[in-house]
Design a protein around this motif. Structure first.
Motif, PDB file in Angstrom:
ATOM      1  N   SER A   1     -14.913 -11.849  15.936  1.00 50.53           N
ATOM      2  CA  SER A   1     -13.772 -12.500  15.287  1.00 50.53           C
ATOM      3  C   SER A   1     -14.215 -13.404  14.144  1.00 50.53           C
ATOM      4  CB  SER A   1     -12.954 -13.287  16.307  1.00 50.53           C
ATOM      5  OG  SER A   1     -12.265 -12.410  17.182  1.00 50.53           O
TER       6      SER A   1
ATOM      7  N   ALA B   1     -14.405 -11.075  11.346  1.00 55.47           N
ATOM      8  CA  ALA B   1     -13.054 -10.682  10.931  1.00 55.47           C
ATOM      9  C   ALA B   1     -12.390 -11.792  10.117  1.00 55.47           C
ATOM     10  CB  ALA B   1     -12.208 -10.347  12.155  1.00 55.47           C
ATOM     11  N   LEU B   2     -12.578 -13.032  10.548  1.00 54.07           N
ATOM     12  CA  LEU B   2     -11.996 -14.151   9.816  1.00 54.07           C
ATOM     13  C   LEU B   2     -12.618 -14.297   8.433  1.00 54.07           C
ATOM     14  CD1 LEU B   2     -11.721 -16.808  12.667  1.00 54.07           C
ATOM     15  CD2 LEU B   2      -9.816 -15.791  11.406  1.00 54.07           C
TER      16      LEU B   2
ATOM     17  N   TYR C   1     -11.293 -11.702   6.209  1.00 55.70           N
ATOM     18  CA  TYR C   1      -9.902 -12.039   5.881  1.00 55.70           C
ATOM     19  C   TYR C   1      -9.845 -13.135   4.818  1.00 55.70           C
ATOM     20  CZ  TYR C   1      -5.445 -14.541   6.679  1.00 55.70           C
ATOM     21  OH  TYR C   1      -4.253 -15.198   6.535  1.00 55.70           O
TER      22      TYR C   1
ATOM     23  N   LYS D   1      -2.184 -11.641  13.261  1.00 55.97           N
ATOM     24  CA  LYS D   1      -2.841 -10.842  12.227  1.00 55.97           C
ATOM     25  C   LYS D   1      -3.981  -9.994  12.799  1.00 55.97           C
ATOM     26  CE  LYS D   1      -1.995 -14.496   8.782  1.00 55.97           C
ATOM     27  NZ  LYS D   1      -1.149 -13.804   7.786  1.00 55.97           N
TER      28      LYS D   1
ATOM     29  N   LEU E   1      -6.769 -11.132  14.209  1.00 54.64           N
ATOM     30  CA  LEU E   1      -8.054 -11.687  13.772  1.00 54.64           C
ATOM     31  C   LEU E   1      -8.836 -12.394  14.866  1.00 54.64           C
ATOM     32  CD1 LEU E   1      -6.850 -13.073  10.345  1.00 54.64           C
ATOM     33  CD2 LEU E   1      -8.353 -11.109  10.722  1.00 54.64           C
ATOM     34  N   CYS E   2      -8.172 -12.981  15.844  1.00 51.49           N
ATOM     35  CA  CYS E   2      -8.881 -13.691  16.913  1.00 51.49           C
ATOM     36  C   CYS E   2      -7.940 -13.929  18.078  1.00 51.49           C
ATOM     37  CB  CYS E   2      -9.458 -15.021  16.416  1.00 51.49           C
ATOM     38  SG  CYS E   2      -8.245 -16.284  15.988  1.00 51.49           S
TER      39      CYS E   2
END
Length: 303
Positions: free
Chosen positions: A27, A30-31, A34, A273, A275-276
């Motif tokens: 994550s 991913a963040l 993003y 979203k 994301l986590c």
């Protein structure tokens, strides 16, 4: 890294953790992806929104290392080195330099109520001894040491201090800081930290580092662009939306005041979203369907 490199919208990132409260490295990547895709300039990791005060030293190191690796230089990683002990702050700074941080961020110790002279001495000592450029973190709401405008200008005249994250709820403070900087011929970056005063800060030429830039980066980027071109009407119209978004911080569990819920409200938005997750670093509540409905109600009120 110089003050001129510290520009744009930065986010005070959450810290994603697994159900067992171990670091969720997938994550983190991913963040970072993003944040990069949204056009943010960088991220403060681990931040107050990211519950850094409840993380072990190894978690903090690992978090910054994973973020720096995921970034690959695409965005700037600002590493939080804050601690009550100056020598531990310096140890933290060396560790963060080793794992790839671009700059370090430091608050005054949370328990101590420094005089202004003591605060100047404290930050000068840290700046003299850290291996990376330093960003001062002043918080006029939650910390006992609150830097005056004059102290900010004095502290940020240090050659290794490239900027300040100045968090407050008073738009007039931005005006006064801008005037003091201009009078002193000071050259450092001010990163307005208050979500509710973003427009006021950008209209004074300041940049942004806040929590809600992760939730609605488009709004914060729009405020920055409008503010820097002097378009107060557009900046203030976008600020009205951000001010409604600030209700996220009081929408859970009947408006209960809680560090866990503050962070959870952000994670609930990022969960939407993909994301986590929503688990807190701090021992606290598990997110419920009612929590998700409360967050959805705030988000749907913006547009």
């Amino acid at each position: 890294m110089k003050s001129s490199d510290l520009k744009g919208v930065y986010t005070a990132s959450v810290t994603p953790v697994n159900k067992d409260r171990s670091l969720d490295t997938a994550s983190i990547k991913a963040l970072v992806d993003y944040y990069t895709a949204c056009g943010l300039s960088g991220a403060l990791i681990p931040s107050s929104s990211g519950e850094y005060f409840s993380m072990t030293p190894d978690m903090k190191r690992h978090c910054v290392a994973e973020a720096a690796k995921a970034s690959g230089g695409r965005i700037q990683i600002l590493a939080n080195i804050s601690d009550p002990c100056p020598e531990i702050i310096l140890q933290n700074a060396r560790i963060m330099a080793d794992v790839g941080a671009d700059a370090v961020v430091c608050q005054p110790p949370q328990f101590h109520g420094f005089s202004q002279a003591e605060a100047i001495q404290f930050f000068s000592y840290i700046a003299d001894n850290v291996p990376l450029p330093l960003i001062v973190y002043n918080h006029m709401v939650t910390l006992p040491t609150k830097l005056t405008v004059d102290s900010v200008v004095t502290i940020c005249s240090h050659e290794n201090i490239i900027g300040i994250k100045d968090t407050h709820r008073d738009p007039q403070r931005s005006v006064e800081l801008r005037a003091a900087m201009d009078a002193a011929g000071a050259d450092f970056t001010v990163m307005n930290g208050g979500d509710g005063t973003a427009a006021a800060g950008t209209l004074c030429g300041f940049d942004l580092l806040n929590a809600l830039s992760a939730v609605r980066p488009d709004l914060m980027l729009g405020i920055l662009e409008a503010g820097h071109r002097g378009d107060a009407e557009t900046a203030n119209a976008l600020q009205e939306k951000v001010s409604r978004l600030c209700k996220l911080f009081s929408c859970l569990r009947g408006g209960m005041s809680s560090s866990t819920l503050f962070s959870m409200s952000l994670k609930l938005c990022l969960e939407k979203k993909g994301l986590c997750g929503t688990t807190s670093v701090i021992l606290g509540y598990e997110a419920t369907d009612e929590d998700r409905k409360a967050v959805d109600a705030v988000l749907s009120s913006i547009d």
